[in-house]
Design a protein around this motif. Structure first.
Motif, short mmCIF file in Angstrom:
data_model
loop_
_atom_site.label_atom_id
_atom_site.label_comp_id
_atom_site.label_asym_id
_atom_site.label_seq_id
_atom_site.Cartn_x
_atom_site.Cartn_y
_atom_site.Cartn_z
N GLU A 4 8.65 -7.23 9.50
CA GLU A 4 7.64 -8.10 8.91
C GLU A 4 6.99 -7.37 7.74
O GLU A 4 7.06 -6.15 7.63
CB GLU A 4 6.60 -8.54 9.93
CG GLU A 4 5.78 -7.41 10.52
CD GLU A 4 4.76 -7.91 11.54
OE1 GLU A 4 4.52 -9.13 11.57
OE2 GLU A 4 4.22 -7.07 12.28
N ALA A 5 6.36 -8.14 6.88
CA ALA A 5 5.77 -7.58 5.66
C ALA A 5 4.56 -6.71 5.96
O ALA A 5 3.81 -6.98 6.91
CB ALA A 5 5.39 -8.71 4.71
N VAL A 6 4.38 -5.67 5.14
CA VAL A 6 3.18 -4.85 5.19
C VAL A 6 2.64 -4.70 3.77
O VAL A 6 3.39 -4.78 2.80
CB VAL A 6 3.46 -3.46 5.79
CG1 VAL A 6 3.85 -3.56 7.25
CG2 VAL A 6 4.53 -2.72 5.01
N GLU A 7 1.36 -4.47 3.66
CA GLU A 7 0.73 -4.22 2.37
C GLU A 7 0.94 -2.76 1.96
O GLU A 7 0.93 -1.86 2.80
CB GLU A 7 -0.76 -4.53 2.43
CG GLU A 7 -1.08 -6.01 2.65
CD GLU A 7 -0.63 -6.88 1.49
OE1 GLU A 7 -0.70 -6.41 0.32
OE2 GLU A 7 -0.19 -8.02 1.74
N ALA A 8 1.14 -2.54 0.68
CA ALA A 8 1.31 -1.19 0.16
C ALA A 8 0.81 -1.17 -1.27
O ALA A 8 0.75 -2.22 -1.93
CB ALA A 8 2.76 -0.76 0.22
N PRO A 9 0.46 0.01 -1.79
CA PRO A 9 0.02 0.08 -3.18
C PRO A 9 1.19 -0.16 -4.13
O PRO A 9 2.35 -0.07 -3.73
CB PRO A 9 -0.51 1.51 -3.31
CG PRO A 9 0.20 2.27 -2.26
CD PRO A 9 0.39 1.32 -1.12
N PRO A 10 0.92 -0.45 -5.41
CA PRO A 10 2.00 -0.62 -6.39
C PRO A 10 2.83 0.65 -6.51
O PRO A 10 2.28 1.74 -6.68
CB PRO A 10 1.26 -0.93 -7.69
CG PRO A 10 -0.08 -1.44 -7.26
CD PRO A 10 -0.42 -0.69 -6.01
#
Length: 328
Positions: free
Chosen positions: A164-170
């Motif tokens: 599943e998707a996770v948030e990460a920095p650019p």
């Protein structure tokens, strides 16, 4: 629908898995975290062929080997079981990434096959179900279903092992493709061999579980430096454990090590970058977006370089959204 085409892209694991606890269900011993790339897509078309008695697999415009075709047939059997069908199919697939070279072509390939076959056989799968299905073809394909950054949960059974998707920095990954032949030992065989013969494999499993927890925390904190440190150390540890197998499996070539050394020199000079490599000789270098061009330029003499950003997960041609967005 009796014919469907899907597009999927490779993903590169920042925290890797290396070893399965169930080779039938393709359940990993540890979870992992990756970035789906926006380059090197695989396009796969599945066409139902009721008049045929066997499946046909065309890879890169050429009839695939018996081993490759049997692997695709086993996967299609899973789809047919879900769909209540016995109809055979013709599969046509083309990779832009080198096949069997450690650039995740199998992840993209089975993610695309899972999506195209599901559509052709009339299945409606949400992203979790599609990720679970793709996993049965190639473990890391579970992650190529997902846009951008994905965590693949090791789970305890078929239902709970999905990405599943996770948030990460650019971030960006600069791929450095070195001059190398097709690898001689597949990831699947190498994982099995490492687990059976390396005295350090259990330590790898334990340390990777800790790495994944730290990586998820670093992603939530938008801490690029810690993400990079974990990415490089986890990769080097994976390659160390393969080399500790008996006999050793060596995926990294001298040219690969030269890239790792060059990346260390970039950091020493103030340009923050971190290297990783999957089960192959090619190296991927993590950087912040504003540094990607400088990293690429600095490494251009060591191999063929490309800059990749976070890419889309699997898409079925003709549909404007991914399975995770549409709920299919």
């Amino acid at each position: 629908m009796t014919i469907a085409t899907a597009h999927a892209r490779p993903n590169i694991a920042l925290i890797k898995y290396w070893g399965k606890r169930d080779e039938v269900l393709m359940l990993p011993q540890t979870g992992s975290l990756s970035m789906t790339l926006d380059i090197l897509p695989t396009t796969t078309t599945v066409e139902l062929t009721p008049a045929h008695e066997v499946d046909t697999f065309i890879l890169g415009g050429t009839t695939a080997s018996q081993v490759e075709t049997e692997r695709v047939t086993r996967f299609l059997d899973l789809v047919r079981e879900l769909a209540g069908s016995t109809t055979r199919a013709t599969v046509r697939s083309r990779n832009e990434a080198p096949t069997a070279a450690g650039m995740a072509s199998s992840a993209a390939g089975f993610a695309a096959l899972a999506a195209a076959a599901s559509a052709a056989y009339g299945l409606e799968l949400d992203s979790r179900a599609l990720s679970r299905l793709a996993r049965r073809g190639s473990g890391s394909a579970a992650r190529s279903v997902i846009d951008g950054f994905a965590v693949w949960h090791a789970g305890v059974d078929d239902e709970t092992s999905f990405a599943e998707a996770v948030e990460a920095p650019p971030m960006r990954l600069v791929s450095v493709a070195v001059n190398a032949p097709r690898k001689k030992v597949s990831s699947r065989d190498a994982m099995r061999h490492t687990a059976l013969t390396s005295p350090f494999h259990s330590a790898w499993v334990d340390s990777t579980a800790r790495d994944l927890e730290e990586m998820q925390a670093a992603c939530r904190a938008q801490d690029f430096t810690r993400i990079g440190e974990l990415t490089e150390s986890n990769a080097l540890r994976m390659h160390a454990v393969t080399q500790s197998a008996q006999p050793a499996i060596r995926y990294l070539l001298p040219e690969s090590i030269a890239v790792f050394n060059a990346v260390q020199e970039l950091r020493d000079g103030g340009l923050e970058a971190y290297a990783t490599a999957d089960a192959g000789p090619h190296v991927f270098v993590l950087s912040q977006p504003e540094d990607a061009s400088a990293v690429s330029d600095a490494l251009a003499s060591l191999g063929e370089v490309r800059i990749a950003g976070p890419g889309l997960g699997v898409r079925i041609e003709g549909q404007g959204t991914s399975t995770q967005e549409s709920g299919r």
